[in-house]
Write an enzyme that holds these catalytic residues in place. Structure first.
Site, mmCIF file in Angstrom:
data_model
loop_
_atom_site.group_PDB
_atom_site.id
_atom_site.type_symbol
_atom_site.label_atom_id
_atom_site.label_comp_id
_atom_site.label_asym_id
_atom_site.label_seq_id
_atom_site.Cartn_x
_atom_site.Cartn_y
_atom_site.Cartn_z
ATOM 1 N N GLY A 42 1.494 -1.594 8.849
ATOM 2 C CA GLY A 42 1.893 -0.189 8.805
ATOM 3 C C GLY A 42 0.915 0.713 8.065
ATOM 4 O O GLY A 42 -0.308 0.576 8.177
ATOM 5 N N ASP B 145 4.820 -9.568 -5.789
ATOM 6 C CA ASP B 145 5.963 -8.669 -5.655
ATOM 7 C C ASP B 145 5.747 -7.475 -6.595
ATOM 8 O O ASP B 145 5.599 -7.672 -7.812
ATOM 9 C CB ASP B 145 7.233 -9.447 -6.044
ATOM 10 C CG ASP B 145 8.502 -8.638 -5.863
ATOM 11 O OD1 ASP B 145 8.426 -7.399 -5.821
ATOM 12 O OD2 ASP B 145 9.574 -9.267 -5.781
ATOM 13 N N TYR C 30 17.421 5.603 -0.106
ATOM 14 C CA TYR C 30 15.990 5.820 0.156
ATOM 15 C C TYR C 30 15.556 7.220 -0.277
ATOM 16 O O TYR C 30 14.564 7.401 -0.983
ATOM 17 C CB TYR C 30 15.741 5.616 1.655
ATOM 18 C CG TYR C 30 14.316 5.832 2.096
ATOM 19 C CD1 TYR C 30 13.340 4.871 1.854
ATOM 20 C CD2 TYR C 30 13.944 7.000 2.774
ATOM 21 C CE1 TYR C 30 12.026 5.068 2.273
ATOM 22 C CE2 TYR C 30 12.646 7.200 3.192
ATOM 23 C CZ TYR C 30 11.686 6.237 2.945
ATOM 24 O OH TYR C 30 10.383 6.428 3.350
ATOM 25 N N PRO D 128 5.041 11.467 4.231
ATOM 26 C CA PRO D 128 4.958 11.432 5.702
ATOM 27 C C PRO D 128 6.308 11.750 6.333
ATOM 28 O O PRO D 128 7.358 11.601 5.702
ATOM 29 C CB PRO D 128 4.589 9.971 6.007
ATOM 30 C CG PRO D 128 4.302 9.319 4.690
ATOM 31 C CD PRO D 128 4.990 10.122 3.651
HETATM 32 N N1 NAD Z 1 6.973 4.709 8.540
HETATM 33 C C1 NAD Z 1 7.555 5.838 8.239
HETATM 34 O O1 NAD Z 1 8.143 6.515 9.102
HETATM 35 C C2 NAD Z 1 7.530 6.360 6.818
HETATM 36 C C3 NAD Z 1 7.903 7.688 6.588
HETATM 37 C C4 NAD Z 1 7.876 8.188 5.298
HETATM 38 C C5 NAD Z 1 7.489 7.377 4.259
HETATM 39 N N2 NAD Z 1 7.121 6.095 4.510
HETATM 40 C C6 NAD Z 1 6.738 5.269 3.370
HETATM 41 O O2 NAD Z 1 5.446 4.761 3.599
HETATM 42 C C7 NAD Z 1 5.334 3.459 3.049
HETATM 43 C C8 NAD Z 1 4.906 2.476 4.132
HETATM 44 O O3 NAD Z 1 5.772 2.570 5.232
HETATM 45 P P1 NAD Z 1 5.639 1.580 6.484
HETATM 46 O O4 NAD Z 1 6.480 2.124 7.571
HETATM 47 O O5 NAD Z 1 4.201 1.288 6.722
HETATM 48 O O6 NAD Z 1 6.374 0.313 5.879
HETATM 49 P P2 NAD Z 1 6.295 -1.230 6.332
HETATM 50 O O7 NAD Z 1 7.671 -1.765 6.122
HETATM 51 O O8 NAD Z 1 5.683 -1.363 7.667
HETATM 52 O O9 NAD Z 1 5.317 -1.850 5.252
HETATM 53 C C9 NAD Z 1 5.707 -1.931 3.914
HETATM 54 C C10 NAD Z 1 5.002 -3.112 3.316
HETATM 55 O O10 NAD Z 1 5.440 -3.193 1.946
HETATM 56 C C11 NAD Z 1 5.635 -4.555 1.648
HETATM 57 N N3 NAD Z 1 6.594 -4.687 0.545
HETATM 58 C C12 NAD Z 1 7.919 -4.389 0.566
HETATM 59 N N4 NAD Z 1 8.473 -4.719 -0.606
HETATM 60 C C13 NAD Z 1 7.485 -5.221 -1.388
HETATM 61 C C14 NAD Z 1 7.445 -5.762 -2.695
HETATM 62 N N5 NAD Z 1 8.548 -5.852 -3.444
HETATM 63 N N6 NAD Z 1 6.252 -6.189 -3.179
HETATM 64 C C15 NAD Z 1 5.119 -6.119 -2.420
HETATM 65 N N7 NAD Z 1 5.107 -5.637 -1.166
HETATM 66 C C16 NAD Z 1 6.278 -5.202 -0.651
HETATM 67 C C17 NAD Z 1 6.182 -5.173 2.924
HETATM 68 O O11 NAD Z 1 6.003 -6.580 2.948
HETATM 69 C C18 NAD Z 1 5.361 -4.445 3.984
HETATM 70 O O12 NAD Z 1 4.195 -5.129 4.334
HETATM 71 C C19 NAD Z 1 6.690 3.142 2.446
HETATM 72 O O13 NAD Z 1 6.703 3.483 1.071
HETATM 73 C C20 NAD Z 1 7.625 4.061 3.201
HETATM 74 O O14 NAD Z 1 8.801 4.374 2.481
HETATM 75 C C21 NAD Z 1 7.139 5.564 5.757
#
Ligand code: NAD
Length: 244
Positions: free
Chosen positions: A14, A54, A146, A176
């Site tokens: 992501g 983690d 969230y 985002p």
């Molecule tokens: N995708 C969206 O629409 C969106 C929108 C707004 C904000 N965000 C934020 O952007 C960031 C990334 O989003 P994404 O969609 O790429 O998420 P994703 O779920 O695809 O990736 C998140 C990554 O974080 C890792 N992770 C989760 N908990 C963890 C922990 N305790 N320790 C280490 N790693 C951990 C997961 O293994 C994963 O690889 C997040 O903070 C999310 O809240 C995403």
């Protein structure tokens, strides 16, 4: 010129993967930290330092940072990107789930920032970027924990910016909209499950669905050496999403 170094959390997939690749493309040496191995990311970045840890565990963070310092000798940029995004109706959110979301989305960025601080201070400057969310202003009904956690992260961003500014460390957030990542497609992408890409598109100013690459130029701007007077800010990169 000294090679700059960056650590990105949640780098396995992501946005985190996109950020890690973009920073490497700009000449940064990049380390990524995730709960899981990051083969896809490692395949895309030369000399990638892969850390499995983690972000909510202080001891694991400490161990991971030791490895970063062994490899790089210094650290300039931290991107707090790892996040948890469960979707649930208010009545279904258990106290345990609430606390888990707060720990990953709010406490962990604080723990990470505190842990990297000695290294950023030693480097003489630094950039911390927290990945917040447009969920804060739009407040989707099925993302109560969230949204609260990301609102806290925006507050943390402002407070850390005040606290760390004297060390030439800037702290900013990027918020985002709904970005097409595997997680967003699974949890929020389905029309009818509290939103969906179609719904978001209908409430944003620009056409199209937001992709991870749409966040890259903002990240590079925020971490740029020339952005030293940009701090404590949350940059909404959500195509002008106005309401839920
Ligand atoms: N995708 C969206 O629409 C969106 C929108 C707004 C904000 N965000 C934020 O952007 C960031 C990334 O989003 P994404 O969609 O790429 O998420 P994703 O779920 O695809 O990736 C998140 C990554 O974080 C890792 N992770 C989760 N908990 C963890 C922990 N305790 N320790 C280490 N790693 C951990 C997961 O293994 C994963 O690889 C997040 O903070 C999310 O809240 C995403």
């Amino acid at each position: 010129m000294e090679t700059r170094t960056a650590l990105v959390t949640g780098a396995a997939q992501g946005l985190g993967q996109e950020f890690a690749v973009a920073l490497a493309g700009r000449g940064y040496r990049v380390a990524g930290l995730d709960l899981v191995p990051q083969r896809e990311t490692a395949d895309r970045i030369l000399d990638y330092v892969e850390l499995v840890a983690d972000v909510t565990d202080e001891a694991q963070i400490g161990g991971a940072l030791e490895r970063v310092l062994e490899q790089f000798g210094t650290l300039h940029v931290l991107v707090n990107n790892a996040g948890a995004d469960p979707e649930a109706d208010v009545e279904d959110i258990t106290p345990e789930e609430w606390r888990r979301v707060m720990r990953v989305n709010l406490e962990a960025p604080f723990l990470m920032a505190r842990a990297v601080l000695p290294y950023l201070k030693a480097a003489g400057r630094g950039r911390i970027v927290n990945i917040a969310s447009a969920a804060v202003p739009t407040a989707p009904p099925t993302r109560v924990a969230y949204t609260a956690s990301k609102a806290g992260l925006i507050g943390l961003t402002r407070a850390l910016a005040s606290a760390l500014g004297p060390y030439d460390i800037t702290v900013n957030a990027i918020a985002p909209g709904m970005v097409r990542t595997r997680t967003a497609e699974r949890t929020g992408g389905a029309v009818g499950s509290g939103g969906g890409f179609e719904h978001v598109r209908a409430h944003q100013a620009v056409p199209g669905t937001q992709e991870p690459c749409d966040l890259v130029s903002t990240l590079l701007y925020v971490v740029d050496e020339g952005s030293g007077f940009l701090t404590g800010q949350t940059l909404d990169v959500a195509g002008g999403s106005a309401c839920w």
